[in-house]
Structures are given as C-alpha cells and as structure tokens.
Scaffold this active site. Structure first.
Site, PDB file in Angstrom:
ATOM      1  CE  LYS A  22      36.747  28.610  35.494  1.00  0.00           C
ATOM      2  NZ  LYS A  22      37.919  29.487  35.338  1.00  0.00           N
ATOM      3  CG  ASN A  23      39.834  27.221  37.655  1.00  0.00           C
ATOM      4  OD1 ASN A  23      39.507  27.610  36.535  1.00  0.00           O
ATOM      5  ND2 ASN A  23      39.695  27.966  38.738  1.00  0.00           N
ATOM      6  NE  ARG A  91      45.470  36.005  34.098  1.00  0.00           N
ATOM      7  CZ  ARG A  91      46.643  36.600  34.008  1.00  0.00           C
ATOM      8  NH1 ARG A  91      46.746  37.748  33.417  1.00  0.00           N
ATOM      9  NH2 ARG A  91      47.722  36.048  34.513  1.00  0.00           N
ATOM     10  CB  CYS A 115      42.388  40.295  34.580  1.00  0.00           C
ATOM     11  SG  CYS A 115      41.160  39.195  35.209  1.00  0.00           S
ATOM     12  NE  ARG A 120      44.027  36.382  37.216  1.00  0.00           N
ATOM     13  CZ  ARG A 120      43.155  35.498  36.748  1.00  0.00           C
ATOM     14  NH1 ARG A 120      42.121  35.906  36.050  1.00  0.00           N
ATOM     15  NH2 ARG A 120      43.310  34.214  36.965  1.00  0.00           N
ATOM     16  N   PRO A 121      49.880  39.413  36.863  1.00  0.00           N
ATOM     17  CG  PRO A 121      51.583  39.846  38.403  1.00  0.00           C
ATOM     18  CD  PRO A 121      50.096  39.835  38.252  1.00  0.00           C
ATOM     19  CG  LEU A 124      55.670  34.436  40.335  1.00  0.00           C
ATOM     20  CD1 LEU A 124      54.568  34.128  41.349  1.00  0.00           C
ATOM     21  CD2 LEU A 124      57.039  34.460  41.030  1.00  0.00           C
ATOM     22  CG  ASP A 311      38.519  31.155  42.152  1.00  0.00           C
ATOM     23  OD1 ASP A 311      38.837  32.341  41.954  1.00  0.00           O
ATOM     24  OD2 ASP A 311      39.111  30.196  41.613  1.00  0.00           O
ATOM     25  NE  ARG A 403      35.904  33.661  30.794  1.00  0.00           N
ATOM     26  CZ  ARG A 403      36.921  34.384  30.398  1.00  0.00           C
ATOM     27  NH1 ARG A 403      36.817  35.671  30.324  1.00  0.00           N
ATOM     28  NH2 ARG A 403      38.061  33.815  30.088  1.00  0.00           N
TER      29      ARG A 403
HETATM   30  N1  EPU Z   1      50.840  36.223  40.506  1.00  0.00           N
HETATM   31  C1  EPU Z   1      52.016  36.901  40.346  1.00  0.00           C
HETATM   32  N2  EPU Z   1      52.862  36.513  39.337  1.00  0.00           N
HETATM   33  C2  EPU Z   1      52.566  35.473  38.515  1.00  0.00           C
HETATM   34  C3  EPU Z   1      51.358  34.767  38.699  1.00  0.00           C
HETATM   35  C4  EPU Z   1      50.510  35.175  39.721  1.00  0.00           C
HETATM   36  O1  EPU Z   1      52.298  37.840  41.080  1.00  0.00           O
HETATM   37  O2  EPU Z   1      53.381  35.162  37.639  1.00  0.00           O
HETATM   38  C5  EPU Z   1      49.922  36.618  41.596  1.00  0.00           C
HETATM   39  C6  EPU Z   1      48.509  36.945  41.083  1.00  0.00           C
HETATM   40  O3  EPU Z   1      48.417  38.293  40.651  1.00  0.00           O
HETATM   41  C7  EPU Z   1      47.663  36.644  42.287  1.00  0.00           C
HETATM   42  C8  EPU Z   1      48.380  35.457  42.924  1.00  0.00           C
HETATM   43  O4  EPU Z   1      49.717  35.504  42.432  1.00  0.00           O
HETATM   44  O5  EPU Z   1      47.666  37.710  43.195  1.00  0.00           O
HETATM   45  C9  EPU Z   1      47.781  34.119  42.616  1.00  0.00           C
HETATM   46  O6  EPU Z   1      47.534  34.004  41.223  1.00  0.00           O
HETATM   47  P1  EPU Z   1      47.598  32.614  40.468  1.00  0.00           P
HETATM   48  O7  EPU Z   1      48.726  32.624  39.515  1.00  0.00           O
HETATM   49  O8  EPU Z   1      47.562  31.514  41.476  1.00  0.00           O
HETATM   50  O9  EPU Z   1      46.254  32.637  39.642  1.00  0.00           O
HETATM   51  P2  EPU Z   1      46.010  31.856  38.295  1.00  0.00           P
HETATM   52  O10 EPU Z   1      46.782  30.603  38.331  1.00  0.00           O
HETATM   53  O11 EPU Z   1      46.187  32.777  37.134  1.00  0.00           O
HETATM   54  C10 EPU Z   1      44.019  30.385  39.111  1.00  0.00           C
HETATM   55  C11 EPU Z   1      42.561  30.230  38.792  1.00  0.00           C
HETATM   56  C12 EPU Z   1      41.798  31.450  39.279  1.00  0.00           C
HETATM   57  C13 EPU Z   1      42.011  31.574  40.785  1.00  0.00           C
HETATM   58  C14 EPU Z   1      43.521  31.668  41.085  1.00  0.00           C
HETATM   59  C15 EPU Z   1      43.827  31.707  42.571  1.00  0.00           C
HETATM   60  C16 EPU Z   1      42.567  28.903  36.773  1.00  0.00           C
HETATM   61  C17 EPU Z   1      42.290  28.811  35.326  1.00  0.00           C
HETATM   62  N3  EPU Z   1      42.406  30.093  37.348  1.00  0.00           N
HETATM   63  O12 EPU Z   1      44.451  31.537  38.421  1.00  0.00           O
HETATM   64  O13 EPU Z   1      40.432  31.162  39.031  1.00  0.00           O
HETATM   65  O14 EPU Z   1      41.363  32.720  41.258  1.00  0.00           O
HETATM   66  O15 EPU Z   1      44.190  30.520  40.533  1.00  0.00           O
HETATM   67  O16 EPU Z   1      43.351  30.570  43.205  1.00  0.00           O
HETATM   68  O17 EPU Z   1      42.910  27.920  37.409  1.00  0.00           O
HETATM   69  C18 EPU Z   1      38.180  31.647  38.585  1.00  0.00           C
HETATM   70  O18 EPU Z   1      37.999  30.433  38.364  1.00  0.00           O
HETATM   71  O19 EPU Z   1      37.226  32.463  38.723  1.00  0.00           O
HETATM   72  C19 EPU Z   1      39.550  32.153  38.704  1.00  0.00           C
HETATM   73  C20 EPU Z   1      39.859  33.437  38.542  1.00  0.00           C
END
Ligand code: EPU
Length: 424
Positions: A22-23, A91, A115, A120-121, A124, A311, A403
């Site tokens: 999925k991801n 998201r 969320c 989840r900001p 970045l 995850d 999902r």
């Molecule tokens: N973060 C920031 N600023 C940003 C982005 C992220 O501070 O601009 C923080 C987040 O709050 C978190 C950390 O950085 O503490 C990592 O977040 P990341 O951005 O890596 O998460 P994501 O890319 O939004 C993906 C997966 C998530 C998985 C995370 C971490 C997808 C669609 N989602 O989310 O998957 O938990 O990476 O590995 O790829 C799931 O599948 O259940 C799921 C939540």
C-alpha cells in the site's frame, strides 16, 4: 459499517499470497501525474487507500483504467487542485503535491487534518518544496504552491525531530525529477517504499541515485515518459501475518508467499528473538512461520528503516500480550500510537502505557470482548489478539483495516481462522 467477528482458538495452517505494498503504491500512483504518457502499474492492492488515490487521480482529470489487477493511468492533461472531499479522507493524498507542482508550476492541496496516531505535521514537505523554489500561501485551509520561475535543484536537509520523513522524501524527490539542475536530499528516508518509488521514476526517465541511503541525488530532466511497473510486496502485511503464524499456527506453521526477505530482516529477527521459527525458501520469496515451544518477551523500539517499523509495533504488542515474561515497546516515531493497548486491556491484557512506552506483562490467555478499531495497525493488532482469545471478539469500525489490508477476512479464512464480516 462492517465489523469483524474473530472466533478465537482455531489453529492456523496453509498458505497465502502477500499483496502489493500500500505505502509504495500510493506515491507511485501519484507519480504517474508527472507524465502525459501512459503508465501501467501492477500489484496495487485493492484497499480503500489506493482506491481513494485512484479517485483523486480521476478528479485531477487523469484517465484511470483497471484491467486484470493492473492500472493504466494516462494524465494527458491535469487540473491543479484536488477536491477537498477526497483529499481529507487520506493523509497520503499529500503526495500529489510534488508531482502537480513539478508538472504544472502550481497546485492547491488541502492541509491534512489531525490524525489518531498523533501529530503528523508536513513542515518538512513544505521546507523541501520551498527550497526548490516554491512560493507557499495558505488560503481557506488549502496550501497554494506556485513556482513563478520554475523549480531549481538545490541541497536540502529533511531531518525532522522524529527522524526523516517518508512521504516528505517522496514529494521532494518527485518534484526534483523535473527541476532545473541537481537536487541533493540529505537525511532522506531509506524505506523500501521510497526505493520502489525512485526505481519507478528512473523507469520513467528520471535520473536518481542513492535511493535507499540517507543521501539521494536527483538530476532534473526535461520530461518523463510512460512505463510499466510492478509494486513491491507489502512488508507490513507480511509482518502482520508472520505474527499471526507465531501466535496461532499449528506445528506445521503457515506459509506466506510473495515476500521480500531483505525488507523483512528486523521483523524476522524480533519474531525469532521472541522464540518462534521463521524459515525462508531458497529464493527468499516465501516464509513459513512456526510457533516456538518457549516464547519469551523482548524489547522493540521503533525507528526509521532499516530499524524496527512503527507500522508493526501494535501487532507485536498483541503477540507480547500473551507471551510469557515482560516486554517493552517504545515508539519513537509516533509516541501517541498506543490506542490499541486500552482495547487489549479490555480483553485482559496487562499493559502499562506511559509517554511513548508500553510495558507488557504476558498473561496466559486473553478473553474476547467487543473492541473498537482506532487506526489501521491498531485494528490489525486487535484481529491478532482475537485469534487466540477465549470466545468471539467483535471488532467494530472495520473500515480502518480495509484502508490497508487487502481482503484480510478472506486471507484469514484461507489460513483456517474462523472470522465473519458482518454489517452493524
Ligand atoms: N514529520 C514531521 N514533519 C513532516 C513530516 C513528518 O515532523 O513534515 C514527523 C512525523 O510526525 C513522524 C515522523 O516525522 O513523527 C515520520 O513521519 P513520516 O513523514 O515518515 O510519515 P509519513 O510519510 O506521513 C509513512 C507511512 C506511515 C508510516 C510512516 C513512518 C505512507 C502512506 N504512510 O507516513 O504508514 O507510519 O511513514 O514509517 O507511506 C500505515 O501504513 O499504517 C502508516 C501510518
């Protein structure tokens, strides 16, 4: 609304196929917006998140066609903004931002809301796109990005306070493929899903090196072309079923086909440390998991790849709930991601959650209770807990699990579990 009833106590056996990731699928589908040409993507799991992304692509005017498990996507012309009603559901819709900005020079995307797994900001993502030359303004809850002078490559550091960002790395990498000059992303995420996206982009003509390391280098090109791609297996679905095997399989174990052993390294290591047996096939594409005779509690701490994935922490917590000894689970990525613990406590688990850490004292057995799914992985953990609990566990709000797990009830039935999907 559907709920899942898991009748506990049935031994699992047999084999299933693991679905596509999925991801990895979500950003790859979004990346198809980077070209006018036709892109064919196979092994996209049939889950609601990928369906939302396909609806977003259609709403952006891309032609989406499904045939025998593959998708043809042709984005001859593209709109700049995606409708809020669709974007707010997921998201990951944020990953259309990079491709739209790169292709059209402007885009309007809704700011994702809060969320349940924590704050989840997206600072970045915005920092990276701004460094490439985007102007960013907020308007009525939307982010409006524009590049009056086009995107220009530069050196960017994407380190956040919880480590690198997966979708942030994806967004900046996608935008940089069409920027002028060279972009260097430092502190990049190295998850296998980022590597799959990079390889997909390379197959479209992008010039990218270093994906899978902390430093990704992208040399911008004039345009990208169509391609055909097969998405990698879902390591989190595979890990979830490995835990099901460790908790509930008979002496022959259960076998999961279509896995990638390399992606499963730390998950396998921890299941083995907890006393269970994981036997991979010679070609490393299938694994048989057999419950060990003397399981024992252990410690896990979530961290970016190649360390233990956030995850998978809820599913390990479910296993530890009935594993003798004391286990410790620490989530450094999402310190608030422990909603499953209060539901498992209602089933008799002995878990103490405090400040991003859960201390679990293994009990002999859980007992069934009506429980509520709160997010995708928490729901998977409740299903696992129900497999060995005494009685029938009713898990409501099943849409959370739909999902990200393709036909989970059918796969569990195939393995001999007794589960029923019913409408509430
Ligand atoms: N973060 C920031 N600023 C940003 C982005 C992220 O501070 O601009 C923080 C987040 O709050 C978190 C950390 O950085 O503490 C990592 O977040 P990341 O951005 O890596 O998460 P994501 O890319 O939004 C993906 C997966 C998530 C998985 C995370 C971490 C997808 C669609 N989602 O989310 O998957 O938990 O990476 O590995 O790829 C799931 O599948 O259940 C799921 C939540």
């Amino acid at each position: 609304m559907d709920k899942l009833i898991v009748h506990g106590g049935n031994q699992l056996s047999g084999h299933i196929n693991i679905s596509g990731s999925k991801n990895a699928s979500l950003p790859i589908l979004a990346a198809s917006l980077l070209t006018k040409e036709k892109v064919t993507i196979a092994n996209v799991p049939d889950v609601s998140d990928t369906n939302y992304m396909l609806q977003i692509l259609s709403a952006l005017s891309a032609e989406v066609e499904r045939f025998s498990g593959r998708f043809n996507i042709e984005a001859k012309s593209v709109r700049t903004s995606a409708p809020y009603e669709l974007v707010r559901k997921m998201r990951a819709s944020i990953c259309v931002m990079g491709p739209l900005l790169a292709r059209l020079g402007e885009t309007r995307v809704s700011m994702p809301g809060g969320c349940v797994i924590g704050d989840r900001p997206i600072d970045l993502h915005l920092k990276g796109l701004q460094a490439l030359g985007a102007n960013i303004e907020m308007d009525g809850g939307d982010m409006v990005l524009s590049t009056p002078n086009g995107l220009t490559g530069t050196e960017i550091d994407l380190q956040g306070k919880h480590g690198p960002t997966v979708l942030g790395t994806d967004n900046v990498m996608m935008a940089a493929t069409l920027a002028k000059g060279t972009t260097i992303i430092n502190s990049a995420a190295c998850e296998p899903e980022v590597v799959d996206l990079a390889n997909f982009l390379i197959s479209m003509g992008a010039k990218i090196s270093g994906a899978g390391t902390r430093r990704i280098i992208i040399e911008g090109v004039e345009k990208l072309h169509g391609t055909t791609w097969n998405v990698i297996p879902d390591r989190i679905e595979a890990g979830t079923f490995m835990i099901a095997g460790a908790m509930a399989a008979g002496s022959e174990g259960i076998t999961l086909n279509r896995v990638n052993r390399e992606h499963m390294a730390v998950i396998t290591e921890k299941i083995e440390e907890a006393g269970h047996i994981c036997n991979f096939s010679h070609d490393d594409t299938s694994v048989t998991v057999i419950p060990g005779e003397t399981p024992q509690g252990c410690e896990i701490t979530t961290n970016p790849f190649p360390q233990f994935p956030t995850d998978m922490q809820a599913q390990f917590t479910a296993m530890f709930a009935t594993t003798p000894g004391i286990s410790l689970v620490v989530d450094t990525i999402y310190p608030q991601r422990f909603m499953h613990c209060s539901e498992m406590k209602r089933m008799g688990a002995d878990i103490d959650v405090d400040n991003g850490r859960a201390v679990i004292k293994g009990v002999g057995k859980l007992s069934a209770a009506p429980v509520m799914a709160s997010d995708l992985r928490a729901s998977a953990a409740l299903v696992l807990a129900g497999l060995t609990a005494d009685g029938s566990t009713h898990i409501s709000r099943l849409y959370h699990i739909d999902r990200g797990y393709e036909h989970i009830d059918e796969k569990l039935l195939q393995l001999g579990a007794k589960v029923e999907r019913v409408s509430e």
